[in-house]
Design an enzyme around this catalytic site. Sequence first.
Site, PDB file in Angstrom:
ATOM      1  N   LYS A   1       5.050   7.193  -1.949  1.00  0.00           N
ATOM      2  CA  LYS A   1       5.994   6.120  -1.640  1.00  0.00           C
ATOM      3  C   LYS A   1       7.185   6.146  -2.613  1.00  0.00           C
ATOM      4  CE  LYS A   1       2.339   3.151   0.321  1.00  0.00           C
ATOM      5  NZ  LYS A   1       1.686   1.805   0.225  1.00  0.00           N
TER       6      LYS A   1
ATOM      7  N   TYR B   1       3.376   1.115  10.522  1.00  0.00           N
ATOM      8  CA  TYR B   1       2.725  -0.095  10.004  1.00  0.00           C
ATOM      9  C   TYR B   1       2.465  -1.134  11.094  1.00  0.00           C
ATOM     10  CZ  TYR B   1       3.122   1.281   5.075  1.00  0.00           C
ATOM     11  OH  TYR B   1       2.977   1.906   3.852  1.00  0.00           O
TER      12      TYR B   1
ATOM     13  N   ASN C   1       2.384   0.627  -4.692  1.00  0.00           N
ATOM     14  CA  ASN C   1       1.125   1.234  -5.133  1.00  0.00           C
ATOM     15  C   ASN C   1       1.099   2.756  -4.940  1.00  0.00           C
ATOM     16  OD1 ASN C   1       0.810   1.277  -2.392  1.00  0.00           O
ATOM     17  ND2 ASN C   1      -0.871  -0.173  -2.320  1.00  0.00           N
TER      18      ASN C   1
ATOM     19  N   HIS D   1       0.205   6.259   0.125  1.00  0.00           N
ATOM     20  CA  HIS D   1      -0.455   5.833   1.365  1.00  0.00           C
ATOM     21  C   HIS D   1      -1.377   6.952   1.807  1.00  0.00           C
ATOM     22  CE1 HIS D   1      -1.288   4.941   5.544  1.00  0.00           C
ATOM     23  NE2 HIS D   1      -0.967   6.206   5.788  1.00  0.00           N
TER      24      HIS D   1
HETATM   25  N1  LIG Z   1       2.473  -7.775  -1.088  1.00  0.00           N
HETATM   26  C1  LIG Z   1       1.371  -7.321  -0.510  1.00  0.00           C
HETATM   27  N2  LIG Z   1       1.348  -6.043  -0.053  1.00  0.00           N
HETATM   28  C2  LIG Z   1       0.216  -5.597   0.540  1.00  0.00           C
HETATM   29  C3  LIG Z   1      -0.945  -6.423   0.694  1.00  0.00           C
HETATM   30  N3  LIG Z   1      -1.897  -5.701   1.309  1.00  0.00           N
HETATM   31  C4  LIG Z   1      -1.351  -4.511   1.532  1.00  0.00           C
HETATM   32  N4  LIG Z   1      -0.087  -4.418   1.084  1.00  0.00           N
HETATM   33  C5  LIG Z   1       0.827  -3.265   1.178  1.00  0.00           C
HETATM   34  O1  LIG Z   1       0.683  -2.706   2.467  1.00  0.00           O
HETATM   35  C6  LIG Z   1       0.175  -1.383   2.397  1.00  0.00           C
HETATM   36  C7  LIG Z   1      -0.767  -1.132   3.544  1.00  0.00           C
HETATM   37  O2  LIG Z   1      -1.873  -2.002   3.396  1.00  0.00           O
HETATM   38  P1  LIG Z   1      -3.356  -1.521   3.787  1.00  0.00           P
HETATM   39  O3  LIG Z   1      -3.279  -0.529   4.896  1.00  0.00           O
HETATM   40  O4  LIG Z   1      -4.175  -2.736   3.972  1.00  0.00           O
HETATM   41  O5  LIG Z   1      -3.815  -0.836   2.415  1.00  0.00           O
HETATM   42  P2  LIG Z   1      -4.341   0.631   2.110  1.00  0.00           P
HETATM   43  O6  LIG Z   1      -4.933   1.235   3.360  1.00  0.00           O
HETATM   44  O7  LIG Z   1      -5.125   0.602   0.863  1.00  0.00           O
HETATM   45  O8  LIG Z   1      -2.979   1.317   1.732  1.00  0.00           O
HETATM   46  P3  LIG Z   1      -2.211   2.440   2.521  1.00  0.00           P
HETATM   47  O9  LIG Z   1      -2.934   3.703   2.166  1.00  0.00           O
HETATM   48  O10 LIG Z   1      -0.811   2.351   1.938  1.00  0.00           O
HETATM   49  O11 LIG Z   1      -2.250   2.114   3.995  1.00  0.00           O
HETATM   50  C8  LIG Z   1      -0.491  -1.320   1.011  1.00  0.00           C
HETATM   51  O12 LIG Z   1      -0.588  -0.030   0.499  1.00  0.00           O
HETATM   52  C9  LIG Z   1       0.463  -2.161   0.196  1.00  0.00           C
HETATM   53  O13 LIG Z   1       1.644  -1.414  -0.127  1.00  0.00           O
HETATM   54  C10 LIG Z   1      -0.877  -7.766   0.193  1.00  0.00           C
HETATM   55  O14 LIG Z   1      -1.840  -8.548   0.281  1.00  0.00           O
HETATM   56  N5  LIG Z   1       0.299  -8.155  -0.407  1.00  0.00           N
HETATM   57 MG   LIG Z   2      -3.826   1.414   5.156  1.00  0.00          MG
END
Ligand SMILES: Nc1nc2c(ncn2[C@@H]2O[C@H](COP(=O)(O)OP(=O)(O)OP(=O)(O)O)[C@@H](O)[C@H]2O)c(=O)[nH]1
Ligand SMILES: [Mg+2]
Length: 131
Positions: free
Chosen positions: A9, A49, A112, A115
């Site tokens: 990212k 997303y 973070n 992805h």
């Molecule tokens: N501000 C905020 N950002 C979030 C939160 N949950 C997820 N995100 C963001 O949205 C992305 C996608 O969320 P998820 O798919 O639930 O998390 P993940 O599978 O661990 O991460 P990815 O590998 O990036 O998809 C995350 O990597 C974060 O950048 C939240 O509660 N608050």
């Molecule tokens: Mg995810």
Amino acid sequence: MERTFVIVKPDGVDRGLIGEVISRYERKGLRITECKMLRADRATLEKHYIEHREKPFYEELVSYMMRGSILIMVVEGNNAIKLVRNINGKTNPMEAEPGTIRGDYANSITENIVHASDSPESAEREISIWF
Ligand SMILES: Nc1nc2c(ncn2[C@@H]2O[C@H](COP(=O)(O)OP(=O)(O)OP(=O)(O)O)[C@@H](O)[C@H]2O)c(=O)[nH]1
Ligand SMILES: [Mg+2]
């Protein structure tokens, strides 16, 4: 053999962590089979997303992902999907274990570093969106 889709990212690219991220996958015996640097556009991110479109953090997430260059890649190997997510660590940096990418380098739940796809269906869907 399995394949997964990974993004370094904008914060990961800006902080010079591309090599660090790739070397962790390679050291685990995984292979990078496709790789490209680009600036993401809103339409592609909205497809990527789609599962998060109703979430309160959605707009912040899409804006952050358009802030700078990203590196997209396909990572292949035995159990690649689970192994890459283990290497990345938990989404929330306060829960991500030391020794994982997020545990070692992230301090924000939005910013973070990486992805990775969470299932074979997501991997194929995401690869077809981005490549
Ligand atoms: N501000 C905020 N950002 C979030 C939160 N949950 C997820 N995100 C963001 O949205 C992305 C996608 O969320 P998820 O798919 O639930 O998390 P993940 O599978 O661990 O991460 P990815 O590998 O990036 O998809 C995350 O990597 C974060 O950048 C939240 O509660 N608050
Ligand atoms: Mg995810």
